[in-house]
Design an enzyme around this catalytic site. Structure first.
Site, short mmCIF file in Angstrom:
data_model
loop_
_atom_site.label_atom_id
_atom_site.label_comp_id
_atom_site.label_asym_id
_atom_site.label_seq_id
_atom_site.Cartn_x
_atom_site.Cartn_y
_atom_site.Cartn_z
CG HIS A 158 -2.07 -0.98 1.08
ND1 HIS A 158 -2.97 -1.26 2.09
CD2 HIS A 158 -2.46 -1.78 0.04
CE1 HIS A 158 -3.84 -2.17 1.68
NE2 HIS A 158 -3.55 -2.50 0.44
CB CYS A 169 8.15 13.65 -13.72
SG CYS A 169 8.74 13.79 -12.02
CB CYS A 185 7.88 17.78 -8.83
SG CYS A 185 8.88 16.33 -9.23
N GLY A 225 -2.11 -9.12 12.61
CA GLY A 225 -2.70 -7.80 12.87
C GLY A 225 -3.42 -7.19 11.68
CB THR A 226 -4.31 -7.78 8.48
OG1 THR A 226 -5.20 -7.35 7.44
CG2 THR A 226 -3.95 -9.24 8.28
P1 OAD Z 1 -7.41 -2.90 10.27
O1 OAD Z 1 -7.41 -1.64 11.05
O2 OAD Z 1 -8.54 -3.16 9.36
O3 OAD Z 1 -7.32 -4.14 11.28
C1 OAD Z 1 -6.44 -4.10 12.37
C2 OAD Z 1 -6.33 -5.49 12.93
O4 OAD Z 1 -5.32 -5.45 13.93
C3 OAD Z 1 -7.59 -6.00 13.62
O5 OAD Z 1 -7.79 -7.37 13.26
C4 OAD Z 1 -7.29 -5.90 15.11
O6 OAD Z 1 -7.89 -6.94 15.89
C5 OAD Z 1 -5.78 -6.09 15.10
N1 OAD Z 1 -5.08 -5.47 16.24
C6 OAD Z 1 -5.33 -4.33 16.89
N2 OAD Z 1 -4.43 -4.12 17.87
C7 OAD Z 1 -3.59 -5.18 17.83
C8 OAD Z 1 -2.46 -5.58 18.60
N3 OAD Z 1 -1.98 -4.84 19.60
N4 OAD Z 1 -1.85 -6.75 18.30
C9 OAD Z 1 -2.31 -7.54 17.28
N5 OAD Z 1 -3.37 -7.20 16.52
C10 OAD Z 1 -3.99 -6.04 16.79
O7 OAD Z 1 -5.99 -2.93 9.52
P2 OAD Z 1 -5.60 -3.63 8.16
O8 OAD Z 1 -6.23 -4.97 8.04
O9 OAD Z 1 -4.14 -3.51 8.05
O10 OAD Z 1 -5.72 0.73 3.45
O11 OAD Z 1 -6.28 -2.65 7.10
C11 OAD Z 1 -6.10 -2.91 5.74
C12 OAD Z 1 -6.17 -1.64 4.98
O12 OAD Z 1 -7.38 -0.94 5.28
C13 OAD Z 1 -5.11 -0.61 5.33
O13 OAD Z 1 -3.88 -0.85 4.70
C14 OAD Z 1 -5.71 0.68 4.89
C15 OAD Z 1 -7.09 0.47 5.46
O14 OAD Z 1 -8.09 1.18 4.91
C16 OAD Z 1 -5.76 1.94 2.84
O15 OAD Z 1 -5.71 3.01 3.44
C17 OAD Z 1 -5.86 1.86 1.36
#
Ligand code: OAD
Length: 283
Positions: A158, A169, A185, A225-226
């Site tokens: 990302h 450019c 730029c 953590g996603t």
């Molecule tokens: P999210 O904010 O959607 O999810 C965060 C995850 O981290 C959740 O599953 C939480 O349970 C977990 N979490 C929170 N605190 C934590 C901790 N201390 N230890 C372990 N896990 C923890 O984040 P992403 O899945 O990364 O994109 O989001 C994906 C994309 O959505 C991002 O890259 C961004 C966003 O919109 C763009 O901006 C294009």
């Protein structure tokens, strides 16, 4: 340690069938087919040679960077509308507001430090290289905390917050200060064309071919953590399964796609990730 799914009583026959089919195919040259990979992965409980790790906002949460979604409704997107801050249309309509949002995030990042989870993955990468293996580290995060913890070759699908790109450019440069609509730029001299080097909703994530190739070569897929809410990253676990990889989720709360993982470890990343890395390195 076992990342493989535990065999239920009735699975024994099916498992034996798969092993016998794998033996028949054993002498086939290179490029193991999906079934070979599946059987061999479940047969071999030793340290994986090639691990694919996907990280998300949760790994940086304990470094003080906010996540986007959580079960408590406290994520960034619960307070702000992503369509007004993280799309090319929003930038075209109201560049000042979009740039101010990323300025704030950039300032927060410059005050943040990597945590024990980032450091554990750096340790894993180094140890795997020393043992002739490979760690592919793909992140959805635009922060540089993996790099600052010592990870090499991080794939930022990302983009990166500490870089700016010129829409004129297409030059990409390190950028640590605020960005303004009047900035010029440094490469082409055009004013008003610089933007954060990040991927917005509706844009194509970066380095997808490289990511796909690395996933196919791995033995183990781990998502840390996603939330499993944003594609294409949310689809990697299904791709990994289709290629016969074992799959593991490390998260605070179960992800939207949690059902697709062979194994799940819930807890704060600063605790769960170092513990998992220790287990992998202990074999
Ligand atoms: P999210 O904010 O959607 O999810 C965060 C995850 O981290 C959740 O599953 C939480 O349970 C977990 N979490 C929170 N605190 C934590 C901790 N201390 N230890 C372990 N896990 C923890 O984040 P992403 O899945 O990364 O994109 O989001 C994906 C994309 O959505 C991002 O890259 C961004 C966003 O919109 C763009 O901006 C294009």
């Amino acid at each position: 340690m076992s990342f493989g799914r535990k065999l239920a009583d009735g699975d024994g026959g099916h498992y034996r069938e798969l092993i016998s089919e794998a033996k028949n195919r054993y002498h086939r040259p290179a490029a193991a087919c999906k079934l070979d990979r599946l059987v061999l992965a479940r047969k071999t409980p030793t340290m994986p040679q090639s691990i694919f790790v996907l990280t998300g906002a949760g790994i940086s949460a304990e470094s003080g960077l906010g996540t986007f979604r959580d079960k408590r409704g406290e994520g960034i997107w619960a307070k702000f509308d992503p369509m007004k801050l993280a799309t090319p249309e929003a930038f075209a309509r109201d560049p000042e507001t979009v740039l101010a949002f990323y300025d704030l995030r950039r300032r927060n990042l410059l005050n943040a430090e990597p945590n024990a989870a980032h450091r554990a993955l750096a340790r894993l990468g180094q140890a795997m290289t020393e043992r002739g293996g490979r760690l592919t580290l793909v992140t959805q995060n635009i922060d540089d905390l993996h790099e600052r913890a010592g990870s090499a070759r991080v794939i930022h699908m990302h983009g990166e917050l500490l870089k700016a790109r010129c829409d004129g450019c297409v030059a990409v440069r390190p950028w640590l200060g605020d960005l303004s609509v009047s900035d010029v730029c440094p490469d082409c001299g055009r004013a008003g064309a610089l933007r954060p080097h990040v991927v917005w909703f509706g844009e194509m994530p970066m380095r997808m071919g490289e990511i796909d190739r690395a996933l196919r070569k791995a033995d183990l897929f781990v998502a840390i953590g996603t939330s499993g809410a944003v594609y294409p990253a949310a689809g990697f676990v299904a791709d990994a399964r289709a290629c016969g990889l074992r799959t593991c989720e490390i998260n605070l709360d179960a992800a939207d796609n949690a059902g697709l993982f062979d194994e799940q470890r819930l807890g704060p990343a600063s605790v769960t990730v170092p513990a998992w890395v220790d287990e992998v390195l202990d074999g």
